[in-house]
Design a protein around this motif. Sequence first.
Motif, short mmCIF file in Angstrom:
data_model
loop_
_atom_site.label_atom_id
_atom_site.label_comp_id
_atom_site.label_asym_id
_atom_site.label_seq_id
_atom_site.Cartn_x
_atom_site.Cartn_y
_atom_site.Cartn_z
N VAL A 191 0.83 -1.20 0.00
CA VAL A 191 0.00 0.00 0.00
C VAL A 191 0.86 1.25 0.00
O VAL A 191 0.62 2.20 -0.76
CB VAL A 191 -0.96 0.00 1.22
N ILE A 192 1.90 1.27 0.82
CA ILE A 192 2.79 2.43 0.88
C ILE A 192 3.50 2.62 -0.45
O ILE A 192 3.60 3.74 -0.97
CB ILE A 192 3.80 2.27 2.03
N ALA A 193 3.99 1.52 -1.04
CA ALA A 193 4.73 1.62 -2.29
C ALA A 193 3.84 2.13 -3.43
O ALA A 193 4.30 2.87 -4.30
CB ALA A 193 5.31 0.25 -2.66
N GLN A 194 2.56 1.75 -3.42
CA GLN A 194 1.67 2.12 -4.51
C GLN A 194 1.00 3.47 -4.30
O GLN A 194 0.39 4.01 -5.23
CB GLN A 194 0.60 1.04 -4.70
N SER A 195 1.08 4.00 -3.11
CA SER A 195 0.46 5.31 -2.86
C SER A 195 1.25 6.41 -3.56
O SER A 195 2.48 6.39 -3.59
CB SER A 195 0.40 5.59 -1.36
N GLN A 196 0.52 7.33 -4.14
CA GLN A 196 1.13 8.44 -4.87
C GLN A 196 0.54 9.75 -4.36
O GLN A 196 -0.46 9.76 -3.64
CB GLN A 196 0.87 8.30 -6.37
N HIS A 197 1.14 10.86 -4.77
CA HIS A 197 0.64 12.17 -4.38
C HIS A 197 0.27 13.00 -5.60
O HIS A 197 0.94 12.95 -6.64
CB HIS A 197 1.68 12.93 -3.55
N VAL A 198 -0.81 13.73 -5.44
CA VAL A 198 -1.16 14.78 -6.39
C VAL A 198 -1.03 16.10 -5.63
O VAL A 198 -0.89 16.12 -4.40
CB VAL A 198 -2.58 14.60 -6.95
N TYR A 199 -1.09 17.20 -6.36
CA TYR A 199 -0.78 18.50 -5.76
C TYR A 199 -1.83 19.53 -6.18
O TYR A 199 -2.35 19.50 -7.30
CB TYR A 199 0.62 18.95 -6.17
N GLN A 200 -2.11 20.45 -5.26
CA GLN A 200 -3.06 21.52 -5.54
C GLN A 200 -2.44 22.86 -5.12
O GLN A 200 -1.95 22.99 -3.99
CB GLN A 200 -4.37 21.29 -4.79
N GLY A 244 2.61 27.92 -3.13
CA GLY A 244 3.08 26.56 -2.93
C GLY A 244 2.00 25.57 -3.32
O GLY A 244 0.96 25.96 -3.90
N TYR A 245 2.24 24.32 -3.00
CA TYR A 245 1.33 23.25 -3.41
C TYR A 245 1.08 22.31 -2.23
O TYR A 245 2.03 21.87 -1.58
CB TYR A 245 1.94 22.44 -4.56
N GLU A 246 -0.19 22.01 -1.98
CA GLU A 246 -0.50 21.01 -0.97
C GLU A 246 -0.41 19.62 -1.58
O GLU A 246 -0.99 19.35 -2.64
CB GLU A 246 -1.89 21.23 -0.38
N ALA A 247 0.32 18.74 -0.91
CA ALA A 247 0.44 17.35 -1.36
C ALA A 247 -0.74 16.55 -0.80
O ALA A 247 -0.99 16.55 0.40
CB ALA A 247 1.76 16.75 -0.87
N LEU A 248 -1.44 15.86 -1.70
CA LEU A 248 -2.63 15.09 -1.32
C LEU A 248 -2.43 13.64 -1.74
O LEU A 248 -2.21 13.35 -2.92
CB LEU A 248 -3.87 15.68 -2.01
N VAL A 249 -2.49 12.73 -0.79
CA VAL A 249 -2.16 11.34 -1.08
C VAL A 249 -3.32 10.63 -1.75
O VAL A 249 -4.50 10.93 -1.51
CB VAL A 249 -1.75 10.60 0.22
N ARG A 250 -2.99 9.68 -2.62
CA ARG A 250 -3.94 8.81 -3.27
C ARG A 250 -3.43 7.38 -3.13
O ARG A 250 -2.36 7.03 -3.61
CB ARG A 250 -4.09 9.16 -4.76
N GLY A 251 -4.18 6.54 -2.45
CA GLY A 251 -3.80 5.15 -2.27
C GLY A 251 -4.13 4.32 -3.50
O GLY A 251 -4.72 4.82 -4.47
N PRO A 252 -3.76 3.03 -3.49
CA PRO A 252 -4.02 2.16 -4.65
C PRO A 252 -5.51 1.94 -4.87
O PRO A 252 -6.21 1.44 -4.00
CB PRO A 252 -3.30 0.86 -4.28
#
Length: 228
Positions: free
Chosen positions: A5-14, A26-34
């Motif tokens: 789960v940790i390896a596959q989680s990625q971040h998008v930014y706003q 700046g940009y807020e990092a928002l996590v997206r899990g698998p």
Amino acid sequence: MNREVIAQSQHVYQPIVHLASGEVAGYEALVRGPADLGLSSPLQLFQWAEDQGIAEQLDVALFPKALEGAPPGRVFVNVRASTLANYGERVVEHLREVGGHRVTVEITEQAAVKDLVQLERVVDQIHRTGAKVALDDVGSGYASLEWLLHVRPDVLKMDMVFTRAAANGTWAGEIIRSLARLSSTVGAMLVAEGIETREMCGAVSNLGVEWGQGYLFSRPAPASAFIQ
């Protein structure tokens, strides 16, 4: 599965945007899990982690991932208050490794922490790395005035319930004006979250808010969308 789960989680930014000029702070990092595991949203991901008893460990593991490949400029990284209280030294260690000058630690989930004095010590250590501190959801839930005393944030993130109500009544307007005055007095940045329309943007701007975040400016997107 935890490592998967940790390896596959990625971040998008706003982006966080100056309402008058369009300047990006700046940009807020928002996590997206698998998604194939049903964990695509942060709520789903952290509910799964709560059920597994590893929410704070997941928080620590995701912290450096949020900074990897982030857009140029300041990055706002969400960290639960309980994580800082119990694993603050690991967060501080990451900040020392990467250099805290471009990082804002955004404190969320304030309800879980009772020892605010310990949290205050961690915040002091975070500031010593050169990083800044933001307090999320100000004006709602547990983000109380007592938290402001202990955290002394550089950034206040105003809960989106006030953004949505900004044009609808004097109570919301006076609360927002008060937050704007407080921010100006202590030298903190006030950010209105959840700005979706030009009407919302105009309403909070007229009440003294200078910075905003929301779908009006950009939906969360991969870092590549913000690199020219």
